[in-house]
Motif scaffolding. Sequence first.
Motif, PDB file in Angstrom:
ATOM      1  N   TYR A   1      59.307  31.082  47.641  1.00  0.00           N
ATOM      2  CA  TYR A   1      60.335  31.809  48.371  1.00  0.00           C
ATOM      3  C   TYR A   1      61.437  30.821  48.698  1.00  0.00           C
ATOM      4  O   TYR A   1      61.184  29.824  49.399  1.00  0.00           O
ATOM      5  N   ARG A   2      62.629  31.054  48.196  1.00  0.00           N
ATOM      6  CA  ARG A   2      63.764  30.167  48.462  1.00  0.00           C
ATOM      7  C   ARG A   2      63.414  28.718  48.149  1.00  0.00           C
ATOM      8  O   ARG A   2      63.684  27.807  48.926  1.00  0.00           O
ATOM      9  N   ALA A   3      62.750  28.523  47.031  1.00  0.00           N
ATOM     10  CA  ALA A   3      62.408  27.198  46.498  1.00  0.00           C
ATOM     11  C   ALA A   3      61.341  26.463  47.304  1.00  0.00           C
ATOM     12  O   ALA A   3      61.156  25.264  47.142  1.00  0.00           O
ATOM     13  N   THR A   4      60.624  27.175  48.161  1.00  0.00           N
ATOM     14  CA  THR A   4      59.543  26.530  48.903  1.00  0.00           C
ATOM     15  C   THR A   4      58.447  27.549  49.180  1.00  0.00           C
ATOM     16  O   THR A   4      58.467  28.657  48.667  1.00  0.00           O
ATOM     17  N   TYR A   5      57.444  27.149  49.993  1.00  0.00           N
ATOM     18  CA  TYR A   5      56.377  28.073  50.374  1.00  0.00           C
ATOM     19  C   TYR A   5      56.922  29.066  51.400  1.00  0.00           C
ATOM     20  O   TYR A   5      57.987  28.863  52.001  1.00  0.00           O
ATOM     21  N   THR A   6      56.177  30.123  51.630  1.00  0.00           N
ATOM     22  CA  THR A   6      56.625  31.162  52.557  1.00  0.00           C
ATOM     23  C   THR A   6      56.594  30.665  54.002  1.00  0.00           C
ATOM     24  O   THR A   6      55.835  29.764  54.366  1.00  0.00           O
ATOM     25  N   GLY A   7      57.403  31.311  54.826  1.00  0.00           N
ATOM     26  CA  GLY A   7      57.370  31.022  56.253  1.00  0.00           C
ATOM     27  C   GLY A   7      56.026  31.350  56.856  1.00  0.00           C
ATOM     28  O   GLY A   7      55.552  30.682  57.781  1.00  0.00           O
ATOM     29  N   LEU A   8      55.371  32.383  56.330  1.00  0.00           N
ATOM     30  CA  LEU A   8      54.035  32.770  56.787  1.00  0.00           C
ATOM     31  C   LEU A   8      53.038  31.638  56.561  1.00  0.00           C
ATOM     32  O   LEU A   8      52.216  31.324  57.437  1.00  0.00           O
ATOM     33  N   PHE A   9      53.103  31.024  55.392  1.00  0.00           N
ATOM     34  CA  PHE A   9      52.228  29.889  55.058  1.00  0.00           C
ATOM     35  C   PHE A   9      52.453  28.745  56.047  1.00  0.00           C
ATOM     36  O   PHE A   9      51.513  28.192  56.614  1.00  0.00           O
ATOM     37  N   LYS A  10      53.721  28.411  56.298  1.00  0.00           N
ATOM     38  CA  LYS A  10      54.045  27.319  57.223  1.00  0.00           C
ATOM     39  C   LYS A  10      53.615  27.660  58.652  1.00  0.00           C
ATOM     40  O   LYS A  10      53.075  26.814  59.369  1.00  0.00           O
ATOM     41  N   LEU A  11      53.849  28.909  59.062  1.00  0.00           N
ATOM     42  CA  LEU A  11      53.478  29.320  60.415  1.00  0.00           C
ATOM     43  C   LEU A  11      51.978  29.153  60.646  1.00  0.00           C
ATOM     44  O   LEU A  11      51.549  28.658  61.691  1.00  0.00           O
ATOM     45  N   PHE A  12      51.171  29.533  59.654  1.00  0.00           N
ATOM     46  CA  PHE A  12      49.724  29.382  59.792  1.00  0.00           C
ATOM     47  C   PHE A  12      49.352  27.909  59.933  1.00  0.00           C
ATOM     48  O   PHE A  12      48.608  27.527  60.844  1.00  0.00           O
ATOM     49  N   PHE A  13      49.870  27.066  59.053  1.00  0.00           N
ATOM     50  CA  PHE A  13      49.491  25.653  59.099  1.00  0.00           C
ATOM     51  C   PHE A  13      50.116  24.918  60.285  1.00  0.00           C
ATOM     52  O   PHE A  13      49.635  23.845  60.661  1.00  0.00           O
ATOM     53  N   ASP A  14      51.135  25.505  60.917  1.00  0.00           N
ATOM     54  CA  ASP A  14      51.648  24.936  62.163  1.00  0.00           C
ATOM     55  C   ASP A  14      50.595  24.985  63.264  1.00  0.00           C
ATOM     56  O   ASP A  14      50.656  24.201  64.220  1.00  0.00           O
ATOM     57  N   HIS A  15      49.637  25.900  63.145  1.00  0.00           N
ATOM     58  CA  HIS A  15      48.596  26.044  64.170  1.00  0.00           C
ATOM     59  C   HIS A  15      47.309  25.286  63.834  1.00  0.00           C
ATOM     60  O   HIS A  15      46.391  25.235  64.655  1.00  0.00           O
ATOM     61  N   VAL A  16      47.222  24.712  62.639  1.00  0.00           N
ATOM     62  CA  VAL A  16      46.040  23.923  62.272  1.00  0.00           C
ATOM     63  C   VAL A  16      46.112  22.586  62.994  1.00  0.00           C
ATOM     64  O   VAL A  16      47.185  21.980  63.122  1.00  0.00           O
ATOM     65  N   GLY A  17      44.975  22.125  63.495  1.00  0.00           N
ATOM     66  CA  GLY A  17      44.941  20.853  64.221  1.00  0.00           C
ATOM     67  C   GLY A  17      45.511  19.708  63.390  1.00  0.00           C
ATOM     68  O   GLY A  17      45.211  19.591  62.198  1.00  0.00           O
ATOM     69  N   GLN A  18      46.306  18.860  64.010  1.00  0.00           N
ATOM     70  CA  GLN A  18      47.005  17.792  63.298  1.00  0.00           C
ATOM     71  C   GLN A  18      46.054  16.868  62.540  1.00  0.00           C
ATOM     72  O   GLN A  18      46.394  16.369  61.475  1.00  0.00           O
ATOM     73  N   TYR A  19      44.868  16.635  63.088  1.00  0.00           N
ATOM     74  CA  TYR A  19      43.920  15.716  62.452  1.00  0.00           C
ATOM     75  C   TYR A  19      42.704  16.439  61.872  1.00  0.00           C
ATOM     76  O   TYR A  19      41.731  15.807  61.480  1.00  0.00           O
ATOM     77  N   ALA A  20      42.778  17.773  61.801  1.00  0.00           N
ATOM     78  CA  ALA A  20      41.625  18.555  61.333  1.00  0.00           C
ATOM     79  C   ALA A  20      41.423  18.481  59.824  1.00  0.00           C
ATOM     80  O   ALA A  20      40.341  18.793  59.339  1.00  0.00           O
ATOM     81  N   LEU A  21      42.449  18.083  59.081  1.00  0.00           N
ATOM     82  CA  LEU A  21      42.350  18.070  57.623  1.00  0.00           C
ATOM     83  C   LEU A  21      42.363  16.664  57.041  1.00  0.00           C
ATOM     84  O   LEU A  21      42.528  16.493  55.831  1.00  0.00           O
ATOM     85  N   VAL A  22      42.176  15.656  57.881  1.00  0.00           N
ATOM     86  CA  VAL A  22      42.195  14.273  57.396  1.00  0.00           C
ATOM     87  C   VAL A  22      41.101  14.088  56.340  1.00  0.00           C
ATOM     88  O   VAL A  22      39.933  14.429  56.562  1.00  0.00           O
ATOM     89  N   ASP A  23      41.490  13.579  55.173  1.00  0.00           N
ATOM     90  CA  ASP A  23      40.587  13.290  54.042  1.00  0.00           C
ATOM     91  C   ASP A  23      39.936  14.537  53.438  1.00  0.00           C
ATOM     92  O   ASP A  23      39.062  14.415  52.581  1.00  0.00           O
ATOM     93  N   LYS A  24      40.351  15.718  53.852  1.00  0.00           N
ATOM     94  CA  LYS A  24      39.766  16.941  53.287  1.00  0.00           C
ATOM     95  C   LYS A  24      40.368  17.183  51.906  1.00  0.00           C
ATOM     96  O   LYS A  24      41.581  17.135  51.730  1.00  0.00           O
ATOM     97  N   PRO A  25      39.528  17.455  50.884  1.00  0.00           N
ATOM     98  CA  PRO A  25      40.066  17.757  49.556  1.00  0.00           C
ATOM     99  C   PRO A  25      40.850  19.074  49.574  1.00  0.00           C
ATOM    100  O   PRO A  25      40.345  20.097  50.024  1.00  0.00           O
ATOM    101  N   ILE A  26      42.095  19.007  49.106  1.00  0.00           N
ATOM    102  CA  ILE A  26      42.971  20.176  49.078  1.00  0.00           C
ATOM    103  C   ILE A  26      43.418  20.424  47.642  1.00  0.00           C
ATOM    104  O   ILE A  26      43.951  19.526  46.989  1.00  0.00           O
ATOM    105  N   VAL A  27      43.222  21.649  47.174  1.00  0.00           N
ATOM    106  CA  VAL A  27      43.701  22.061  45.857  1.00  0.00           C
ATOM    107  C   VAL A  27      44.982  22.858  46.078  1.00  0.00           C
ATOM    108  O   VAL A  27      44.976  23.875  46.778  1.00  0.00           O
ATOM    109  N   LEU A  28      46.079  22.392  45.485  1.00  0.00           N
ATOM    110  CA  LEU A  28      47.380  23.027  45.676  1.00  0.00           C
ATOM    111  C   LEU A  28      47.653  24.027  44.553  1.00  0.00           C
ATOM    112  O   LEU A  28      47.533  23.693  43.372  1.00  0.00           O
TER     113      LEU A  28
END
Length: 196
Positions: free
Chosen positions: A84-111
């Motif tokens: 969306y407008r050359a980036t991810y959706t605002g909905l996607f960003k809004l959700f990850f804005d609420h994820v704990g800042q250190y909750a995903l450290v070293d977690k494998p992420i598939v993009l």
Amino acid sequence: MSHPLNVVGVSGSPTHPSRTTVLVDEVARSYADAVGGVSRTIRLAPLLPELGAGPFRSSLSPVVIEALEAVENADILVVGSPAYRATYTGLFKLFFDHVGQYALVDKPIVLTATGGSDRHALLVEHQMRPLFGFFQSLTLPLGIYAAESDFADYEISSQDLRDRIDTAVSRTLPLIRSDSDASRFPEPEFARPDAF
């Protein structure tokens, strides 16, 4: 690890049906099958009204909190958004804005990402990878991008896309296995920063 690996997908598409959700779900299942784990895909579209209920996590509903905790407790995350407008959706960003800042450290992420054509393919590298760099996550080397032409009636119709999913899974399994194997054993005394 004593429990089956828990693979959680997150689809940032605001629509249903959604090619992004189809892609995320397929990739999450492919990883779960490869590691003998279980998968689940969280669709963010139904959560939109509740995600916008307030600026802080404490103001969110139990349904949203459960989704956030599922992401934070996952062994492997598969995340995806349409372009969306050359980036991810605002909905996607809004959700990850609420994820704990250190909750995903070293977690494998598939993009993963989807778009109308291949010209949006760099969304994975230029937008999504930096976001999860902020979280200090282990973003896996091969992102998976799919164009509209890779689908028919909201199902994957492209063998090329299926091959790319298989390649991403097979090439990143050693990283995931080494990460999960390492968690079975205590860190050696000399490896701890406070050991010196």
